[in-house]
Design an enzyme around this catalytic site. Sequence first.
Site, PDB file in Angstrom:
ATOM      1  N   GLN A 149       0.821  -1.202   0.000  1.00 58.72           N
ATOM      2  CA  GLN A 149       0.000   0.000   0.000  1.00 58.72           C
ATOM      3  C   GLN A 149       0.862   1.263   0.000  1.00 58.72           C
ATOM      4  OE1 GLN A 149      -2.210  -0.511   3.709  1.00 58.72           O
ATOM      5  NE2 GLN A 149      -0.366  -1.316   4.673  1.00 58.72           N
ATOM      6  N   GLU A 202     -16.030  11.485  11.651  1.00 58.72           N
ATOM      7  CA  GLU A 202     -17.381  10.929  11.629  1.00 58.72           C
ATOM      8  C   GLU A 202     -17.559   9.928  12.759  1.00 58.72           C
ATOM      9  OE1 GLU A 202     -18.293   8.579   8.069  1.00 58.72           O
ATOM     10  OE2 GLU A 202     -16.175   8.564   7.562  1.00 58.72           O
ATOM     11  N   GLU A 232       0.908  -8.685  11.594  1.00 59.55           N
ATOM     12  CA  GLU A 232       0.855  -7.540  10.672  1.00 59.55           C
ATOM     13  C   GLU A 232       1.707  -7.859   9.455  1.00 59.55           C
ATOM     14  OE1 GLU A 232      -0.635  -4.384  10.332  1.00 59.55           O
ATOM     15  OE2 GLU A 232       0.564  -4.371   8.487  1.00 59.55           O
ATOM     16  N   ASP A 236      -0.264   0.009  13.240  1.00 58.92           N
ATOM     17  CA  ASP A 236       0.088   1.290  13.871  1.00 58.92           C
ATOM     18  C   ASP A 236       0.510   1.098  15.320  1.00 58.92           C
ATOM     19  OD1 ASP A 236      -2.467   1.471  15.546  1.00 58.92           O
ATOM     20  OD2 ASP A 236      -3.288   1.385  13.514  1.00 58.92           O
ATOM     21  N   TYR A 240     -10.645   5.979  19.413  1.00 53.21           N
ATOM     22  CA  TYR A 240     -10.799   4.876  18.447  1.00 53.21           C
ATOM     23  C   TYR A 240     -10.377   3.561  19.101  1.00 53.21           C
ATOM     24  CZ  TYR A 240      -9.992   1.822  14.460  1.00 53.21           C
ATOM     25  OH  TYR A 240     -10.016   0.753  13.600  1.00 53.21           O
ATOM     26  N   ASP A 250      -8.364  -5.813  13.043  1.00 55.67           N
ATOM     27  CA  ASP A 250      -7.951  -4.406  12.875  1.00 55.67           C
ATOM     28  C   ASP A 250      -7.300  -4.268  11.497  1.00 55.67           C
ATOM     29  OD1 ASP A 250      -7.680  -1.767  13.536  1.00 55.67           O
ATOM     30  OD2 ASP A 250      -5.956  -2.047  14.863  1.00 55.67           O
ATOM     31  N   ASP A 305       1.426 -12.814   6.860  1.00 60.92           N
ATOM     32  CA  ASP A 305       0.029 -12.860   6.453  1.00 60.92           C
ATOM     33  C   ASP A 305      -0.794 -13.479   7.578  1.00 60.92           C
ATOM     34  OD1 ASP A 305      -2.399 -13.268   5.285  1.00 60.92           O
ATOM     35  OD2 ASP A 305      -1.716 -14.840   3.908  1.00 60.92           O
TER      36      ASP A 305
END
Lengths: 373, 373
Positions: A151, A355, A223, A204, A180, A279, A258
């Site tokens: 990404q 939001e 991760e 993160d 969050y 997550d 993975d």
Amino acid sequence: MSANTVLLDFSLDPARINDEVSRKDIVKLCKESLEKYLPGVKITYDMLTTDGYLCMLSDAATIVTIRFFLQGLITINIEYYRQDGEEPKISFENMKSLENGLRIRLEAKRSKHLPPIKRGSNVDVYLTSSDERVIEYDIDRVLFDKRSEFQKIQIVHSKSLGNMLVLDELQNIAEADLIYTETLMRRGVEEYAGKEICILGGGDGALLYELLKEKPKHVVMLEIDEMVMQACNKYMNSICGDVLEKRKDDHYEIIVGDCMSYLNKYIKEGRQFDYVFGDLTDIPISDTPTGEMWDFIRLIQESSFKVLKPDGKFMTHGNGVSCPESLEMYEQQLNKLTPKVTYTKCTAFVPSFMEEWVFYQVQRQNTDDAASV
Amino acid sequence: MSANTVLLDFSLDPARINDEVSRKDIVKLCKESLEKYLPGVKITYDMLTTDGYLCMLSDAATIVTIRFFLQGLITINIEYYRQDGEEPKISFENMKSLENGLRIRLEAKRSKHLPPIKRGSNVDVYLTSSDERVIEYDIDRVLFDKRSEFQKIQIVHSKSLGNMLVLDELQNIAEADLIYTETLMRRGVEEYAGKEICILGGGDGALLYELLKEKPKHVVMLEIDEMVMQACNKYMNSICGDVLEKRKDDHYEIIVGDCMSYLNKYIKEGRQFDYVFGDLTDIPISDTPTGEMWDFIRLIQESSFKVLKPDGKFMTHGNGVSCPESLEMYEQQLNKLTPKVTYTKCTAFVPSFMEEWVFYQVQRQNTDDAASV
């Protein structure tokens, strides 16, 4: 340094837009008002369209298009290049005067102008909400900008939100987003002390960092993207502490890989957890729950329940409350899961998302009831 | 029902924009990509500008302007009228394909597209942050829309924020904003039980409603705009309860009138309060602390200290953290006040503002020290 596009519009009686004489008057009024800020602006082109009329003005550097829609709307777009440090051709205060002046002169029923849209600048300040709304962030610096195997990874600085992780143009988490993580883990509601936990994704490091404060027995985090962790370890320490730096201690381990292959490994080994956290990527906003992403979500959840103890919980984030169709589709997927599950949900306003976000807690159905029969 | 303006841009090597041959190729590529979604689109006009080139395409209903900036940028604006229920000419997914396809074909260094800007619709969804950023809200209904003697009053419904009061196009308070009121009053830090309190403004009733839960001796609220209170009483009950409906009881009274004349009356009568809340208009964002608004702010604060007990506090909201100049100017004003004051501040992310907001608590300087000399 960016092109500025300034958008103005006025709602008028459609009859006045249909009438050629009144249309000429309107163009004249617009030109007069614009000349104050764009001296020397001239009409360079005009044409009839199927639903109205278009007129273009220019002073050779600024292009203004004025469009008449027979439905009763006039749009004015002003576009020019603005160098760093250069004043805007029409200031914020002058834009207000221009809009108000023209509204009165055109006898418009309503009017609107937007702050200039800044295009092509080095720092991209526009991100999109879950329901495809545009939000201009107060981003003033790009701290990290690289493409990993998986990404596009950016860490930017926002004056309101602190440092913020942006993955493939989607806001992921900011320093202001403790809510969050606390809502995802339901801090104060769930009891993590002494528990075995598995995090799918979570690169993160914020969830891992907060969970460790609750004294679990062990957390394993799966991760896939090493580069996300390196970036967050460098720029997001206020939310992840040193967990990404250290990578493991007696109470946790981060595995780069993975998550599906590790889940399969745990299933084979019979390893069991009290909590599995999903997550990973957001649930998709599509009309039908088909396609790779939904297949992936189903697979992840079914595999997660295979490594969850009978009373274990799968905890995950859903989507914005402004996407009810997407949330409903996710809930339909939950209802189809094997084993049968029940779920609760809660919401929180997440600053960096701008939001209200929905979070899910999923459990096997009636495990106690079944056991007590 | 609105005109849709779709904005795309691409950053290219400036040399390719300067060169006429390569410019023609680029226009051809853009046209080919656009034809997929806008069949029959034709070049209707082009011109050289002082900083590049402009080319206009149209299918008679959609107008596309493609602008070349010698600085190394190409902007594409696509504008057409979209009826209610009509599909967009280029869907969200197709916009992504169009952008990605063109980025590759143009060999662009970066690219960007924004969600369509909707113009002239009955529900205005664009509001602006304190630092003039554009934010598209998920507003789906207008519940109240009238102009009072003092301002334009709207109550709109947002999917994320619930009902929201908008005064003169500025977001004021939403049902999701308890944090605003709790931070303004510093719930849990300040002790209001048995205290005498005066609220300047506060027409939405939220501050009064929350203060009354803390059992003060008496609160007087001075609000000039009757219509704001009627609108909030009808649509914002979750944040104001019945305080606007009842208007007074043994512990509070709402007075409809100019707060300055009442402050002057209280000064004359020698009436004293433990707390005065400044819940009026936001502090202005201007370069110099001059003009009516700043005069008004100074006057309000000086008068407030005349009705405050020696250890009384003036509590107010400031501005967004993204407006440091405005905050600094306000603090300079505080430093010049008579009597000499000290202040503390705190911040909170206010959902309906979509930004981190600063709140001030102002007190006479060293009253205890002075008394003990």
